[in-house]
Enzyme design. Structure first.
Site, PDB file in Angstrom:
ATOM      1  N   MET A  21       0.886  -1.174  -0.009  1.00 23.55           N
ATOM      2  CA  MET A  21      -0.059   0.195   0.006  1.00 23.55           C
ATOM      3  C   MET A  21       0.967   1.088  -0.016  1.00 23.55           C
ATOM      4  O   MET A  21       0.586   2.189   0.594  1.00 23.55           O
ATOM      5  CB  MET A  21      -0.853  -0.006   1.077  1.00 23.55           C
ATOM      6  CG  MET A  21      -2.006  -1.016   1.143  1.00 23.55           C
ATOM      7  SD  MET A  21      -3.401  -0.470   0.028  1.00 23.55           S
ATOM      8  CE  MET A  21      -4.033  -1.952  -0.637  1.00 23.55           C
ATOM      9  N   HIS A 138       4.390   5.155   1.948  1.00 22.50           N
ATOM     10  CA  HIS A 138       3.254   4.496   2.428  1.00 22.50           C
ATOM     11  C   HIS A 138       1.906   5.427   2.342  1.00 22.50           C
ATOM     12  O   HIS A 138       1.763   6.571   2.674  1.00 22.50           O
ATOM     13  CB  HIS A 138       3.381   4.068   3.804  1.00 22.50           C
ATOM     14  CG  HIS A 138       2.342   2.709   3.952  1.00 22.50           C
ATOM     15  ND1 HIS A 138       1.107   2.774   4.128  1.00 22.50           N
ATOM     16  CD2 HIS A 138       2.625   1.398   4.125  1.00 22.50           C
ATOM     17  CE1 HIS A 138       0.424   1.498   4.060  1.00 22.50           C
ATOM     18  NE2 HIS A 138       1.371   0.731   4.188  1.00 22.50           N
ATOM     19  N   HIS A 139       0.737   4.843   1.825  1.00 24.26           N
ATOM     20  CA  HIS A 139      -0.363   5.384   1.576  1.00 24.26           C
ATOM     21  C   HIS A 139      -1.242   6.072   2.745  1.00 24.26           C
ATOM     22  O   HIS A 139      -1.683   6.849   2.844  1.00 24.26           O
ATOM     23  CB  HIS A 139      -1.275   4.558   0.790  1.00 24.26           C
ATOM     24  CG  HIS A 139      -2.384   5.297  -0.061  1.00 24.26           C
ATOM     25  ND1 HIS A 139      -3.070   6.235   0.320  1.00 24.26           N
ATOM     26  CD2 HIS A 139      -2.620   4.941  -1.282  1.00 24.26           C
ATOM     27  CE1 HIS A 139      -3.762   6.638  -0.671  1.00 24.26           C
ATOM     28  NE2 HIS A 139      -3.831   5.650  -1.634  1.00 24.26           N
ATOM     29  N   ALA A 140      -0.614   5.288   3.920  1.00 24.86           N
ATOM     30  CA  ALA A 140      -1.268   5.625   5.329  1.00 24.86           C
ATOM     31  C   ALA A 140      -0.530   7.013   5.545  1.00 24.86           C
ATOM     32  O   ALA A 140      -1.063   7.785   6.565  1.00 24.86           O
ATOM     33  CB  ALA A 140      -0.638   4.529   6.323  1.00 24.86           C
ATOM     34  N   LEU A 141       0.670   7.386   5.064  1.00 21.24           N
ATOM     35  CA  LEU A 141       1.251   8.767   5.339  1.00 21.24           C
ATOM     36  C   LEU A 141       0.622   9.877   4.375  1.00 21.24           C
ATOM     37  O   LEU A 141       0.563  10.850   4.605  1.00 21.24           O
ATOM     38  CB  LEU A 141       2.725   8.759   5.031  1.00 21.24           C
ATOM     39  CG  LEU A 141       3.370   7.931   6.278  1.00 21.24           C
ATOM     40  CD1 LEU A 141       4.997   7.960   6.133  1.00 21.24           C
ATOM     41  CD2 LEU A 141       3.102   8.298   7.597  1.00 21.24           C
TER      42      LEU A 141
END
Lengths: 453, 453
Positions: A21, A138-141
């Site tokens: 991701m 990361h896509h979470a960031l």
């Protein structure tokens, strides 16, 4: 330890070996005049001294406290830049092909969750003397658009500016002489982080409507293709630039938009590729295309809104001009199925599919249902001027995207000065000979030029 | 899914970002005559076709089923060799220094637990035309000695043998013309896996005695040094070969063993390094040295036993000949503190420290207690003949070890034909300028030669 909003954690929760991701970007640079063989080593050594690392680039998931997954961010107070910022080289013969092969490998591996969720590779050994930088976050960031904009915000339009920050550095405030240049990009990058907050509930709601409750009527039915199957973890990445002027001339001659022409290029390339693979469906492919929705502004500072439309790619038509015409009408008349989303929301949404919703845990869902669309084709605005990074001329900036089950191919392009830079990300197992798509894109552009002469 | 014995899972359980639990090996090869610029690419493409992958190279931990960690092995039925076997290149100027820098980076990163726990890198770009291979395998699969022997079992003593398996391949049965060569290595590699079974309880028992119940009297007291502190996750690796004949001549002239001379080389180098770092303790450093204990065999097939002794390195003495003499007597008279262990058990034990015992969770344990020894110096027997890998001449094989809290430096060497190949692994944060140890080893050897003339 900061509590992690669901918008962040969902990307960590759904991540698996088959579904990394992170988003990526490949930049190609020309060395400044007079750069010696040790240029890149020196550049890295200079940049790595910059330990002014913003919180975003210090984040990694805290240790799991329960089996439901990670719920908190930890801040790394001792970021090991030597780990995150790497100096690499290409094997012989050092063509762009070897660079894309290496980029594919890097784009396939999961980020180490024990460390801040990003990696940057400086690459030498291109036989034409250029160097490259592959960035992975990361896509979470950050989502893809915000990551691209963050990268751009570390560049300068001044070739003599040698104070550009490293990619993990704090973007500088806009310089007086380039107001509206990097400055606006910087602002966008910052606000995109904030926009993430409202995304997941909206996206989930819309997606539930689309996929579960069937209350959302899709304007057209996409055929099942070789791209719409469960994917593996390895990726292939291809990239190339084309002059914006060639696309603009076709658009002028046909009274279509540049985006229509870009879609027609993709349609032609996909048709040729699928014929080669003996896998062209009878029905035309459907692309989900994030589009700008100007004129909806209510006067507040948020500005333009972006929606997403489904475009008929007319891959059943043999004639390039007829394809362009069909695409143009499809785009004009398309029902805007997802309205009034912010750019980030729309892009996130464009990636929503059964895997993210957890539906893929029901066996056979991906392989038995027809896809709502066949692939995402995303055109992200980039810098209008020629940009530089510490004196190095930016030749290209190519986005590498996230893939999901049922979506084994993604085409994302960005404007960059006088060029359009295409990045194609594919599942290595399901999309063989991905590089052929570059050749087919080139052919498709030439055919369109020929057709409108 | 196979249940994982504690001997495997303990290495997964204690692993953290600061304590990667893989062992590594760097091999240097000369290309066969007539090898072109595409030699390495071709070699990789040939080898990667070998999908006869033994179970060991398919293993990765199953998904965590509870927070106590991984308890079962999963078998990967679809190993992605493209991921595990990589083609890389060195940046300019392509010296051994750049190779060691890249090896250090690879040795610092954790293996991806979603995949079989190994990686192999083929490296080109050495300016002297040689190529390298760095292999990395998790300690839960194979310990360092077994890994080294597995690597050796894929080599041949015949330069014209072009059927050597890839490093993940099944070692071949011994060929008739080289009986006793690769064959015996192969058998050792196999049995070492079996030996792992009995290790952990024995190691834990002994270590408990040593560190907790104080029933085990250590024959000497090691001083506290800069190497005996908690470590970080990044590694530095250095490697170099010296002719075995030089060591042999010193041993003959002084009636000492080759291992004594090797320890005296290390002692001289450590003394010079610590003086440079203004960190030489008054008391002499103590090394834990795994040694062969011939003559203990009870006639069963298990053969030689190995123990471990603590050696006085005499780093307080300025005169190289006096150091060698002290080391020689220390080794002769050393109380064999850990007896009758198999080679693997002894080596595992040599790595036992407070971190593995979970004692490091008590704050201050590592920094306040005096270490039982200052570092491990391990001399692993390697091939006696010149070896080849598909026609490529093996120039060197350098072991890269696991580090633990309180043990920030490790020296492991192996004999290889006419050479002794030294691999030095250090914590990047605690052991600065690790490469200097190579220079000091060279000086120490020359000084010993001068002293015995």
């Amino acid at each position: 330890m900061a509590l992690m909003p669901f918008t962040d954690s969902m990307f960590l929760l759904v991540e698996s070996r088959e579904h990394p991701m992170h988003v990526g970007g490949l930049q190609l640079f020309r060395k400044p005049d007079g750069a010696g063989p040790d240029y890149l080593r020196g550049l890295r050594e200079d940049l790595i001294k910059n330990e002014d690392i913003p919180q975003l680039f210090r984040r990694h998931p805290a240790r799991p406290v329960n089996t439901l997954g990670y719920v908190a961010w930890a801040q790394d107070e001792n970021v090991d830049l030597d780990y995150h910022f790497r100096h690499s080289a290409l094997p012989q013969p050092g063509r762009v092909r070897e660079l894309l092969e290496l980029t594919s490998r890097w784009h396939s591996t999961l980020l180490d969750r024990h460390r801040p969720l990003w990696e940057i590779h400086l690459v030498e050994g291109l036989r034409d003397g250029r160097f490259a930088m592959y960035s992975k976050i990361h896509h979470a960031l950050l989502d893809g658009v915000a990551a691209l904009r963050h990268l751009q915000s570390t560049l300068s339009d001044d070739p003599d500016d040698h104070d550009c920050p490293p990619p993990w550095g704090t973007p500088r405030p806009p310089r007086a002489k380039s107001a509206g240049g990097t400055g606006s990009l910087l602002r966008t990058a910052r606000s995109s982080v904030e926009q993430l907050a409202g995304v997941a509930p909206a996206a989930l709601k819309l997606a539930k409507e689309a996929f579960r409750e069937h209350t959302l009527t899709l304007p057209m039915q996409a055929p099942k293709t070789m791209f719409n199957i469960p994917i593996g973890g390895a990726r292939r990445f291809a990239a190339q630039s084309w002059p914006l002027s060639r696309v603009r001339e076709i658009a002028s001659a046909t009274s279509t938009s540049r985006n229509d022409v870009v879609l027609a290029m993709c349609a032609g390339a996909l048709r040729d590729y699928l014929i080669e693979q003996r896998a062209l469906p009878d029905a035309p492919l459907v692309a989900m295309v994030p589009v700008s929705m100007r004129g909806k502004s209510d006067g507040t500072a948020t500005g333009n809104q972006i929606g997403a439309v489904l475009a008929n790619l007319a891959t059943d038509k043999k004639d390039p001009a007829a394809r362009l015409s069909t695409i143009h009408h499809s785009m004009r008349e398309a029902k805007r199925i997802f309205k009034e989303l912010t750019p980030i929301q729309a892009l996130l949404l464009s990636g929503i599919n059964v895997a993210q919703l957890g539906v893929s845990t029901v066996p056979g869902v991906v392989s038995n249902t027809r896809p709502p669309f066949n692939l995402v084709i995303s055109n992200v605005p980039g810098p209008r001027k020629q940009m530089y990074w510490n004196g190095a001329h930016l030749d290209g900036i190519y986005p590498a995207s996230v893939l999901l089950d049922g979506q084994a191919l993604n085409i994302t392009l960005t404007s960059n000065g006088d060029n359009l830079d295409f990045g194609i990300t594919g599942c290595r197992r399901s999309v063989p000979h991905l590089q052929r798509l570059l050749l087919h894109l080139d052919t498709a552009l030439a055919e369109l030029e020929h057709a409108v002469k």
